[in-house]
Every structure is written in C-alpha cells, then in structure tokens.
Design an enzyme around this catalytic site. Sequence first.
Site, PDB file in Angstrom:
ATOM      1  CE  LYS A  94       2.676 -21.185   0.025  1.00 46.74           C
ATOM      2  NZ  LYS A  94       3.443 -22.180  -0.660  1.00 46.74           N
ATOM      3  CD  GLU A 116      -3.130 -23.593   5.869  1.00 46.79           C
ATOM      4  OE1 GLU A 116      -3.706 -23.091   6.847  1.00 46.79           O
ATOM      5  OE2 GLU A 116      -2.579 -22.913   4.973  1.00 46.79           O
ATOM      6  CB  SER A 380       6.197 -19.637  -6.724  1.00 47.49           C
ATOM      7  OG  SER A 380       6.219 -20.979  -7.175  1.00 47.49           O
TER       8      SER A 380
HETATM    9  C1  LIG Z   1       2.948 -23.107  -1.650  1.00 47.47           C
HETATM   10  C2  LIG Z   1       3.612 -22.953  -2.938  1.00 47.47           C
HETATM   11  C3  LIG Z   1       2.873 -22.776  -4.125  1.00 47.47           C
HETATM   12  C4  LIG Z   1       1.371 -22.857  -4.170  1.00 47.47           C
HETATM   13  O1  LIG Z   1       0.705 -21.943  -3.380  1.00 47.47           O
HETATM   14  P1  LIG Z   1      -0.010 -20.657  -3.984  1.00 47.47           P
HETATM   15  O2  LIG Z   1      -0.780 -20.116  -2.854  1.00 47.47           O
HETATM   16  O3  LIG Z   1      -0.876 -21.131  -5.111  1.00 47.47           O
HETATM   17  O4  LIG Z   1       1.052 -19.760  -4.460  1.00 47.47           O
HETATM   18  C5  LIG Z   1       3.558 -22.543  -5.294  1.00 47.47           C
HETATM   19  N1  LIG Z   1       4.908 -22.515  -5.330  1.00 47.47           N
HETATM   20  C6  LIG Z   1       5.648 -22.693  -4.216  1.00 47.47           C
HETATM   21  C7  LIG Z   1       7.139 -22.657  -4.320  1.00 47.47           C
HETATM   22  C8  LIG Z   1       5.023 -22.926  -2.990  1.00 47.47           C
HETATM   23  O5  LIG Z   1       5.776 -23.090  -1.896  1.00 47.47           O
END
Ligand SMILES: *Cc1c(COP(=O)(O)O)cnc(C)c1O
Length: 398
Positions: A94, A116, A380
Amino acid sequence: MISTIDYKQPDELGFYGDFGGAFIPELLRPNVEELNNAFLAMRDNATFQEEFQDLLRNYVGRPSPLYYSQYLSETYGAKIYLKREDLNHTGSHKINNALGQILLAQRMNKRKIIAETGAGQHGVATATACALLKMECIVFMGEKDMERQAPNVQRMRMLGATVIAATSGSKTLKDATNEAIRYWINNPDAYYLIGSVVGPHPYPEMVAYFQSVISQEIRSQLIEKEGKSVPDKVIACVGGGSNAAGAFHHFYCESTELIAVEAGGMGVDSGKSAATSALGIDGVLHGSKTILMQDEDGQVVEPHSISAGLDYPGIGPEHANAIRKERTLAINVTDQEAVDAAFELTRNEGIIPALESAHAIATLKKINFKSDEIVVINLSGRGDKDMSTYQKHYESIS
Ligand SMILES: *Cc1c(COP(=O)(O)O)cnc(C)c1O
C-alpha cells in the site's frame, strides 16, 4: 494464449472494455478532472519521478526481494517465487501508492488528505506519508475492522491521523468508502487518497501505475535468477485489486497466466463470501462501473471474508474487464484454506503472511503445475496485524 489487447490501458473516459468510467456527483467533477490533469502531467515529469523513485528506494526499501521458496517449489512441483511486498516499510504494497499520491497532492497544493481503509494497511500507509510530508490526515474505517485490526488503529493515531469509525451496514470497507465519499462531497478541497484500483477514473489507472513498480521489478529480478523476464504464472489476491494490478501490469501483453484470488469466505454458495467475480453482476459501485455483489433490487450484498483487506463487494474495473474477457483467471479460496496456507508458510518458511496474501498461497493446492514452470506469488503483506485472528485458529487446532 498471447494477449494483443492492452488490458492495463483504459480509454480516455477511463473505460476498460465495459467497465470503469467516472460515475460521480457533478459537484466532484472538477476535482476528478483536476486530479487527472495533475496525474498526466506528473507521470512524465522527471523531477516528480526522481522524487518518487528516491522515496521508493530509500524510504520504502525497494526493490523488495524476489525470494525463491524451496519448500513451496518442492511441495507443489514448480519454481515458486515470492515477491516480498511484506518487507516494505509499513508492511504491505500500500505504501507504493500512498507515497505516489501524496507527492501528487502536494503538487496540487492540497493540505488535507482523506482516505478509507479496510485492513488498516492503507490507512497506516497514508498516515505515514502524511507524517512525512506534513499533511493533515483523516482516515475512515469500518467499526468492525477497527476491532479486528486494532494495532493498525493505534499506529494511525500515533502517526497523527484522525480515525473516524464507519458505523453503517456491515461496518467494513464498503461502509468506510461511503463515509469517505460523503465527506469529500462536503469538503471538495480535500484530497481523497484511494487505496486500491477502484473509484472513478483516473483512480484505477493511477493506482495501478504507482503499483506497477512490482511487476517492473519482477521482470529484472527474473532475468537475474532465471535468465528470462517473463514468468509462466503470476498469482495475487484481490480485494479491490491494487497488488494484483501492480503484479500483472507488465505481463498483460506476454504469455503469462494471470491468476486473481478472491475471498471465498465460508464458501462461495454460503451467502458469506467476497467472491465478487463468481457471484457479482454488472453495476456501479463507488464511482465506477464494475462487477459487484448485489441482490435483485440492486442493493449491495454485504460481503464476508476473514481478511479485512478482501472484504469488499466489488472489484477494480481493470480486473472486471480482464476476467470477463478471460485474460485473467479468477479463483476463490475460503477463510479456512487461507488460514491453513498461512500456517503452512509460517512453519516451513518462517514467513507469517497477511491473511490477504495467504489466500494467494492457498491457490497452490488448486493448480496443476508443469515442473519447469516459473510461478510468482505476490506476497502483498505481513501478518502482524492478523495475530489475534491467527491466535484464535491456532488455539482451536492445537
Ligand atoms: C489492502 C490489502 C490487500 C487488498 O487490496 P488490493 O487493492 O486488492 O491489493 C491485499 N493484501 C494486503 C496485505 C493488503 O493490505
């Protein structure tokens, strides 16, 4: 199948095929146009790029490693790499987007940032970038998410952000987004920093652009490790779809199979899931035409996922189009399968993944690989924020 369509490029009005666009109140039209102009100008601006790249390298800690997992490779019979977005400053992908947009907001002379957040990762990334660049920061978060992601609420407050609870509906991400949009309509001077590839044009294109550093790095890291820049498969979880958009970006026009993993919750047919592309139909959500979960009257169906970051009834228009046109394959994974995959990765690789990322790991059990295939899973985020959920499941299995 080699794609000749450039799925990552919307038309001038922000449409990816049938999806996207900007369905917003007239009052906000000048804001969105101003933003689009600023984005187009900065994208090609050398000073802006230098500043952004410098922050990615020296503040975020990029490039994030592309880690070859011996355990996963041996267990699932392919060459499996993890793209370690969990090692970024603040613990997920993010921050890439938050910094890009904050730099843009600064150049647009905005002082107040609103955002948000679901899992709190986007809120933390935004509060972090605001602290760094001395901006006022207001974050809207579902009341239920504030409970299940309490450590991130504390982080945001320590960073100086004001966190406002969204108390309507399921008290999760969709409701926080509604609150943020309502606030924006009443305060059009604020800069709305959207955290995923959703919302009105140009947000989906802009967020994907800031996240595309992920696939750019994968390409050069694979050359180093495998002597070629294109993997056979890329797997990423999808809430709104920003980490997936970033991981897919430079591979749409290659032969790479793109696999988007949605939250199956308690099971796709249980009435408690967030498997948007499996269950959804076309509609407009949060300013953009997309696939979303809704009932016969067009009311949004409350989504469910064990992971706050995937608990969203829509999907970004880029993914809606690519899934509908069968460029991207959508798979779903249940809460339990994700938790099991998180424990499997933790016990065998010493990496505690975010619950969202665990969904991507869990798909390994659902795919048949050829032994020489190169597979990249976008990890992620890290699991610190999910410890209380993991703890509950750990106690119940031990
Ligand atoms: C916010 C988040 C997601 C989901 O958001 P995307 O916009 O689909 O990437 C996935 N993994 C993590 C670790 C997140 O913080």
